[in-house]
Every structure is written in C-alpha cells, then in structure tokens.
Scaffold this motif. Structure first.
Motif, PDB file in Angstrom:
ATOM      1  N   ALA A  37      54.227  48.608 -80.443  1.00  0.00           N
ATOM      2  CA  ALA A  37      52.802  48.850 -80.189  1.00  0.00           C
ATOM      3  C   ALA A  37      52.507  48.784 -78.701  1.00  0.00           C
ATOM      4  N   GLU A  40      52.536  51.845 -76.548  1.00  0.00           N
ATOM      5  CA  GLU A  40      51.475  52.851 -76.676  1.00  0.00           C
ATOM      6  C   GLU A  40      50.580  52.857 -75.440  1.00  0.00           C
ATOM      7  N   LYS A  42      47.595  52.599 -74.923  1.00  0.00           N
ATOM      8  CA  LYS A  42      46.541  51.597 -74.897  1.00  0.00           C
ATOM      9  C   LYS A  42      46.978  50.352 -74.104  1.00  0.00           C
ATOM     10  N   ASN A  63      58.045  51.700 -69.153  1.00  0.00           N
ATOM     11  CA  ASN A  63      56.720  51.302 -69.634  1.00  0.00           C
ATOM     12  C   ASN A  63      56.260  50.060 -68.880  1.00  0.00           C
TER      13      ASN A  63
END
Ligand code: SF4
Length: 1015
Positions: A37, A40, A42, A63
């Motif tokens: 998650a 992502e 967000k 990331n």
C-alpha cells in the motif's frame, strides 16, 4: 502455513518495512503498515534511477515516502531494456544503503595526533579545507620548471576520485582541480580499465566497449576470459543466456572454475598471467588455417600496410630498445619511430592488398606468432590441450561473414604489466575474423563502476582532458603549437581522400573545451592557465603514491575512493598517508582511507595528518547522469533527500570552490586567474549546483550567432552535434563527445522510449532509450559490418545498411556513401590496427612473465618480463622465490563491490558474504595440512593477511613448463574498518605489487606470488 505470492509479498513487506523504520525510530507505525500500500501514489512518489554499482547500468524504480522523504523501496525497472526488471543482490539492496544508520550525518574532523573523530559543521569544515588548499597551493605553485618553461602547476596537492560520481560532477571536479593547477589527478579508471582505453584506441580509434549489453544476445560465440561476468556483471549474463538459447556457444577460460564457467559449453583452466600465450596461439591457428575474413581484413585493417625495414623483433625485444637505470620508473623504453609504415611520395602508407609482400603487416604477423605453437602454449599456460584446440576451433569459426563472436573481459585482463597487450591481442583476433562493427561481435570491456565510463570520458586522469584531449605539456607552450601538434598526424592521414581522419578537427574540440572552462578568455589565455606536465614524465596512480611516500604532497583529496584498500600495495599507500599534512575524504561512509591513522599498525599519537570527512549523498538522493559500459548515458532523478546533512558531491565541490575563490579574491595569492575566471557560475541555478546546467555546458552552446551551411544558430542555443563545434571561440562544449546529449530538443539521456524501427528492433538497438556517445551510435565502427557497396556481411542481423540513398539501422559511423570513406574514422589512416605502432611495449603483443613469477625463464624468448614495465627498483619483487611458491590472483564477488565499502555497510550483503577467504585446490590444502573453513595466513613479500581457507575442486594443480603450479584466489573487497569488530579481515591488496603497464601504469594486481600457511 500456505503462502501464495500476494501473502508472501505482504509478509516480506512487513518485515522489510519493519527493518527499514526500526532504524528511524518509527517501529509502531511501520509494523502496522502494508508495504504494498505504501508504494501507492497516496503514500510515496516514484522516481527512476540507475544502479550505483556496476556499469551494466540496470534501471531502478525508487519509492520515497511523501511524509518522511525517505526511501521505502528500490526495485528493478521492468521497462528498462537492459535489466527488464531484474537486479542482482547489490541492486536489490540499494534501499538499505541509503537508509543506513552508519552514514555520518555531518562532517567529521580528526586533528593532528588525535585518537578520535569530532563532528563539525559544514561551514567550518569547508572553510578550513579552503584555507589549507590555498596555503598548499600558494606554497607549492610553480610557474616555471628547471628548464625555464612555463608550467603553472600546483605540485603540493594530489587527488584520486571518482568513478562513482555523476558525469556532471566528474566534469565539475576536473574543472576545479585543473583550475587549481593539479597534475596528479587520478581515479579508479587508472587502476581498473586504463589499459582498455590504451588498447582499444590503438586498435580501433576509440577506447570504449564497441557494442552494448543487449547486443550480446546476437552473438554466435561468446568468449569470457579475464572476467567472471555471471558473478560480477550478473545482469549482463541475461543477454549471454539469450544468445545461448538461440544456439550460441559460451567459452570460459579462467584460472578458476567460476559461476560463468558453470554455464559454459567449454571451460579451460589456465595459469594467471599466461593469456597472451593462449591468444597468440589463437592468432597462429587462424592464420595457419586461413580462417581470416579476407574481404574485411583487406578492406578494413592495416594488414596490407608495408612496414619499414627498421622494424625487427629479436628474442623478445622489438627494434629501438634502450634499458633505463634503476633511478627511473620504467625498466626501459623503445624508440617507436623504428616501427613506422613505408610511405609513398604523399606520405601515405604503402599497401599490398594481395597480402604477399614479405614486409606487409599480415606476413610480419605470421612470422611473429609462428613461435606460438600449441605445445608451447600448453606448456606456458598449463591449459588442457584438447580444450585449447576446441576453443580455437569454436572461436575462429566466427570468421565467416555471417557469424559473429564476442569477448567479455574485465580486470582479469586489464591489471597486468602487459594489460594493454592482452586486450590488443584480442582486438587483433577480432579484426582478423571481421568481428568489429558487427552485431554480436566487438571487444566488450566490462566496466565495473557505475560511471567509470563517464569518469573516463570526462578525464579525471592526469594525461587527458574531457573528450580524450591530451593534457598540455611543457614542450607545447602555446595553444597554437599544442593544437597543431595534436592534429598533425591526422591531417597527414586526411591526404588520402578516403580517410576521414576525424581527429583533424582537434582544434574545434579543444577550443570549445577551453571556452567551457573559461568563457571570457581567449584560447591562448585559457590554454596558458591549464597546468602543464613535464615532457616525458608520467603521473600515474602508482607514481602518485610513490610521490606521497617521498613527501612531495602536503594535501590530498580522496573523493569517493578508498586507496587504503583499493590500490596495489595498499600497505605502502596507508604508510604514505602519514606523510601528508592534511587529507579530505569524501564518501558515504567513513572508510579505511579516512581512518588510516587508527588502522592496523598505526599509532594515532604519532600520525600528524589532519583528516576532514565530508558525507555525500547516495545516488538515489540526487539528480544527474551516469554512463554505462555500453556508452549509454542515463539520467537519474532524485528520490529521497540527502540523509542527515549530507550533500551531493556537486554541491560539496561548488561550495568548496566558492570558498577558495573568495579567499583568493580577498587575499590574492599564486596565479589567481584560472580560479577567478572558471565558469562556476554557469554550473548553478539560484546559487546552487545544478546538474542540468552542467549537462548543458558539457553539451555546449553557441556563444554568438553562427551561420553554418545557410542555417543560423542563435547565441545561447545548445549545439546540436559535435560536427557543428567551431575553433574560433564561437562555441563552447565541456566534452565534445557528449555534444548531442542535451539539445534544444531536451535532455536526451532521460529518454525512455522503447520504440525502434524494424531494422533496429531486429538486433535490439533501443536507439530511443537514453542517449549513447558518440551521437547516439550504439555499435561503433558499424560501417565495417558492410562491404564496399553498403551490403551487410550478415544480412540476418544488419547494424546498418545502405538503401541507395542513406544508411538505415544504427546511426552510421560516418554518413558518407558506401565505398567513399574507410570505416575506422578515428585512426589517421582509417584502418583497424592489426599492427599497433603507438604502444610503448611493441606493435605486436608478446608473452612475458608477470613481474612476480615462479619461473626464471619461459618458452618464447629470453626476455623474462615486460622490458618496459613500470616499477620502483627499491621495492623487492619475488621471482622464483621458494618463500612465495604459489601464483596468486584477486577478484570480486557478487555481493560486494570494489573495496566493499558500500556493500560491507549493507547488512543483507555482509551477512551473505561476511569475510575474507582464499581459494585453493585440494592437493595444495593436503600438502599444507589445511582443512576447508580453517583460518590461514596468506603472505607475499609485501605483507600478510588472514583468510578462511576455501578448499575447492574449482581449482586444480597445473603442469607449467615442467613444474607443478598451485594457484590461490582471493577477493579484494574486505577491510579492517567494517565490520567494526574486524571479523571481515583486511584487503588482499596488502599483498599485491606496485608494478604497472608501461602504457598506462595500471598495476599488476591480477597476478603475484604468495605463500599460505595454517594459523
Ligand atoms: S550491480 Fe550491476 S548487474 Fe547488479 S543490479 Fe547493479 S547494475 Fe545491475
């Protein structure tokens, strides 16, 4: 518990996030998080990058947590054409390198005679370093040498580094060092692949890997010799495997049975240091069996050229030899004028295309290698005779026009006193077989540092300026004399209308370089501001540390390098550092170099050297480009911000230079002009280092409105290609080879399109992915892949082809119509050099024993060692010394990189490969009473280290010249500083000798003699 892929990923994610955030003090939050998650948008931003380890240049996706600005994941980029989403162990652990609590967050200072580091502010550290630079420079600046020649040189400062920094930082660093007047400017490329540049430039005209990683898949036969690609360039092996699936043969020749050997169709073990014998035998086999690609050899090589009768070869010596005294660094030297071509009335080389003339290169070659018969080769190298003959048969079969064989080599070839000639031998083989310029062919130098190609191109080396322009020397006092001397042989070659002799444009590139350094100065002034080397003197890595031993330097920069472990005879380097007044060590972690004063055998209370440690950013924390082994310049974006107060190398350089410049502005000092006038302000945006600004300067601008062929280029626009650079000061370009990389169309290194024309797709050129020097040409010398009508020799895998109007496929190496220009455009006469008259140790490679050997003679001549080698007579060498009876070699392992500084600090990698070991065969272990896994002592005449014995079937005793030879193999990626408890051991370079190749000074770290005993 049943674990499917999704739950496995979640499980792994929780563990990974947990470890990641434990170090940052966010355990509770992290344990509750789902890592998938968090990937992502967000939660995190995604940036692309390129691996900071080897020069395969694998693409990465990074990331970065939007809140903390820290990296949370790094993985392979599935769109990237080279790695297609895969990484090796090192690439997969980069996240752990960045988020590492061992990274000092602020600069450190070690005062003279102190036993500890002290944390200091950046402002204080840079201010103090600037003061020391100025003091040392002012005290040691030499305007004129003993002969009264102007040299404008700073003798008291030296620098090593770096192949690990970005292209823009390499250019910036060389500019800063040259403005300060340093001549001792060296870095990793000297000690890893300098012999590659010397050999390939001599053979083909350019000193780089001829093809690229993806193209290996197009080969019919892959020779891996002097390298262990599967271990050290793991993702490159993807393309070897693809070739093998299509039916290609893989041959591995190595002193050890390696991970590459395990996949090979044929493996042969040889004695380290005997490769020229093996390859010389291959040349003889090709010639004896008439397996050359005749049309190619006659059209594209100097095999038909006739050589002057002053050239002779007698019992291991070429004509023109003089032995030097012990006070000189080189054993001897040749007068190379005796190796010249016979010339016609225009001064062009005479040729005999029938190859019958007794003094044409082809026949001299035949006679030179007539001695390299199979039995002698077997005797000298210890190779299995059947295996040798199978190797010769398999590889020489690629001499058919539609077949291609390639070579993948690395340090196993480069690091020898005959390193340049190892590579020359293979370059000659490839010319004879017609394997240069073709798809699936080439001579492929496997570069080991992520940007060692770029750092070489930008010339952080004493003898060259960016773009392989020669460093000025005292005997060429003016700009005009300098450019005339450099262009002269090429203008001579250009008298043949079919010879492009591209270096005839030298003045355009030098003028543009000087304008990039000093935009406001005339070429004459800017040239005068560059430091001049002494005529005939070399300033290579080994000589730098010899000068440091002799107390010639007060100050020293080790920028992104660890010479206390990485250089030959590392113990000498460590001791030499005690002679410095001050040292600056820029790195991600403290290392054996910065902390040399507290290392084994040192008493800090007796070491006067002040040390400044400056913490720099990890690659994913900054923006800029690097150039992989295949010459692809790839842009990396910033993911996380630099950890703690660390800064990008570019920021450190410019901030330091600004402080030095301010001191000169305030106080005056020795020869301030180059410091005052350097183009620093063009490297910045809003007062800060900006990689885009430097990348644009490297590409180059028009400095006034310039009209070329009816087209006017406005002042301030980026120059589209080096063909448009000018010699009148109207253009600047920091490095002409990179002109075309950042144009008005944008940053071409950042391109990510996999789109290809059908012709490009056939061989996987990926011409729209990143950018490649020169002018985005993916396979160099590619017109040699065609006959004189432009028809490809291998129509099933054409690199370029003439469609009647233009070339299609790759960017042609010269756009002229077929048959109008020779293919090797960077050489004065346009033909590949089978006969290489420019090297210091001979136009044909010859087998000599390594400087340390168990033998006092060999089968090919009475000349034991390279008669022109670099050595320091005061340093003892072990020759046929019963105290050191075994042939030893060094290498890397997948989990560690170079001296291991970054990988030893990465827990996953250290856990997998935790300590120093030495490989030996069962027979030797039995003789010495050593069991597998026991601790042993390995000793050379220079030092000793402990290691864990790895008793293995991967090595076996060899019969060499009537004697049984045992070999030892050791990695060189360990050091005392990390792991902190000393459990890793120390560097095998404490054992290796300070002897080097005469062309480049590359040390002979791949073969020496040693002993081993049970502890
Ligand atoms: S170390 Fe080399 S092979 Fe491994 S991921 Fe990095 S670039 Fe790829």
């Amino acid at each position: 518990m049943k674990v499917n892929r999704r739950s496995f990923l979640q499980l792994a994610a929780v563990t990974a996030v947990s470890s990641a955030f434990c170090g940052l003090g966010f355990e509770t939050e992290a344990l509750a998080a789902d890592r998938i998650a968090m990937l992502e948008p967000k939660w995190s931003k995604q940036t692309t990058s390129v691996c900071c380890y080897c020069a395969v240049g694998c693409g990465l996706i990074v990331n970065t947590d939007l809140k903390t600005k820290r990296a949370i994941n790094v993985e392979g980029d599935p769109d990237h054409p080279i790695n297609e989403g895969a990484t090796c162990a090192k690439g997969a652990s980069i996240w752990q390198l960045a988020e590492n609590k061992e990274r000092p967050p602020r600069p450190l200072y070690r005062a003279p005679y102190s036993s500890e580091w002290k944390e200091v502010s950046w402002d204080w550290a840079l201010g103090e370093i600037a003061k020391r630079v100025k003091k040392t420079r002012d005290a040691s600046f030499t305007e004129k040498n003993d002969k009264g020649q102007v040299v404008n040189r700073c003798n008291g400062l030296a620098s090593v580094g770096s192949a690990a920094i970005d292209n823009e930082e390499c250019w910036t660093y060389q500019a800063m060092l040259r403005a300060l007047g340093l001549v001792y400017v060296e870095h990793q490329a000297r000690i890893c692949h300098s012999s590659t540049v010397a050999a390939l430039a001599e053979s083909f005209g350019r000193g780089a890997m001829t093809n690229h990683w993806n193209d290996i898949a197009n080969s019919d036969c892959i020779l891996v010799m002097g390298s262990n690609a599967a271990e050290n360039h793991p993702i490159s092996f993807k393309w070897v495997t693809k070739a093998m699936v299509k039916g290609a043969k893989l041959i591995s020749i190595d002193p050890r049975f390696t991970r590459t050997s395990a996949k090979a169709d044929l493996y042969c073990q040889i004695r380290a240091g005997s490769d020229i014998a093996v390859l010389g035998g291959l040349i003889k086999y090709i010639l004896d069996n008439d397996l050359i690609q005749r049309d190619y050899v006659v059209s594209h090589t100097n095999a038909p050229f006739i050589i002057s009768d002053k050239f002779t070869f007698n019992d291991g010596l070429f004509s023109g030899y003089t032995k030097n005294g012990d006070d000189e660094d080189y054993v001897g030297a040749y007068d190379k004028s005796q190796w010249a071509y016979e010339r016609d009335e225009q001064g062009l080389p005479k040729r005999d295309e029938s190859l019958k003339h007794p003094r044409c290169v082809y026949n001299l070659l035949k006679s030179h290698y007539a001695r390299y018969d199979v039995d002698k080769v077997v005797s000298v190298s210890g190779i299995d005779k059947d295996g040798l003959l199978e190797f010769y048969k398999l590889f020489s079969a690629t001499g058919k026009p539609d077949k291609a064989g390639t070579i993948m080599y690395a340090m196993g070839w480069t690091q020898h006193t005959v390193g340049t000639q190892y590579i020359r031998t293979m370059a000659m083989v490839q010319l004879l077989l017609g394997n240069i310029g073709v798809s699936g062919g080439g001579v492929n130098a496997l570069r080991g540092e992520s940007n060692v190609q770029g750092s070489t191109d930008h010339c952080l080396l004493w003898h060259i300026l960016p773009g392989y322009l020669a460093t000025p020397n005292a005997g060429l006092p003016t700009y005009r004399e300098y450019v005339d001397a450099k262009a002269k042989p090429h203008l001579q070659g250009a008298k043949d209308p079919k010879s492009a002799a591209w270096w005839q444009y030298y003045p355009k590139y030098m003028s543009s370089f000087l304008k990039a350094m000093y935009p406001e100065a005339s070429s004459e002034d800017a040239y005068a501001w560059l430091p001049k080397a002494e005529d005939g003197k070399t300033y290579t890595w080994l000589q730098l540390f010899e000068a440091m031993r002799k107390k010639e330097f007060t100050g020293f920069f080790a920028w992104g390098m660890n010479p206390a472990c990485g250089g030959a005879n590392a113990g000498k380097n460590r001791q030499a550092m005690t002679n410095l007044d001050w040292m600056v060590n820029v790195n991600i972690f403290d290392n054996e170099t910065g902390s040399f004063w507290r290392g084994p055998g040192m008493d800090p209370k007796k070491v006067k050297t002040e040390v400044f440690f400056l913490p720099c950013a990890v690659s994913i924390e900054k923006e800029g480009s690097i150039t992989n082994s295949g010459r692809w310049m790839q842009w990396r974006y910033q993911g996380p911000t630099p950890r703690g107060e660390s800064k990008s190398d570019g920021h450190i350089m410019t901030e330091l230079f600004d402080k030095i410049r301010a001191l000169y502005a305030k106080e005056g000092g020795a020869f301030p002009e180059p410091i005052k006038n350097l183009s620093v302000d063009m490297w910045k945006t809003h007062g800060e280092f900006d990689a885009h600004q430097v990348a644009k300067l490297i590409n180059g601008y028009f400095l006034k409105d310039v009209t070329i062929k009816d087209k006017t280029y406005k002042k301030g626009t980026l120059v589209p290609s080096f063909a448009l650079l000018q010699d009148d000061g109207s253009t600047c370009s920091g490095n002409w080879l990179y002109c075309n990389s950042y144009t008005e169309d944008g940053n071409r290194a950042a391109r990510r399109s996999r789109e290809q024309t059908p012709e490009q797709e056939k061989i996987g050129l990926f011409s729209n992915w990143s950018w490649c020097w020169p002018v985005n040409r993916r396979i160099i010398y590619n017109r040699a892949s065609c006959d004189n009508t432009g028809k490809p020799y291998a129509p099933q895998k054409p690199v370029v082809a003439w469609n009647g109007k233009s070339w299609i496929g790759d960017v042609p190496d010269g756009g002229w119509a077929p048959g109008t220009k020779y293919a090797f455009i960077m050489l004065p006469n346009g033909h590949g050099h089978v006969f290489g008259p420019g090297r210091q140790d001979g136009p044909f490679p010859e087998h000599y024993e390594p400087m340390e050997t168990p033998f006092t003679k060999h089968e090919f001549s009475n000349q034991l060692n390279n008669p022109t080698a670099l050595r320091f007579a005061r340093e003892a060498l072990a020759v046929a010394d019963p105290k050191y009876p075994y042939v030893a070699t060094t290498y890397r392992v997948t989990e560690h990189w170079q001296t291991g500084l970054m990988t030893r600090h990465t827990p996953w990698l250290l856990e997998t490969m935790p300590q120093m070991f030495v490989e030996m065969c069962e027979e030797l272990a039995k003789e010495k009473g050593i069991e597998n896994g026991e601790k042993v002592m390995v000793e050379s005449i220079r030092g000793s280290i402990w290691a864990i014995a790895m008793v293995t079937k991967r090595m076996h005793p060899l019969k060499v010249m009537g004697k049984t030879v045992y070999q030892l193999g050791m990695p060189w990626c360990f050091g005392w500083q990390m792991p902190h408890d000393g459990s890793g051991g120390d560097s095998s370079n404490l054992l290796t000798p300070s002897v080097g190749d005469p062309n480049t000074g590359i040390p002979e770290t791949k073969v020496f003699v040693a002993n081993v005993r049970k502890l």
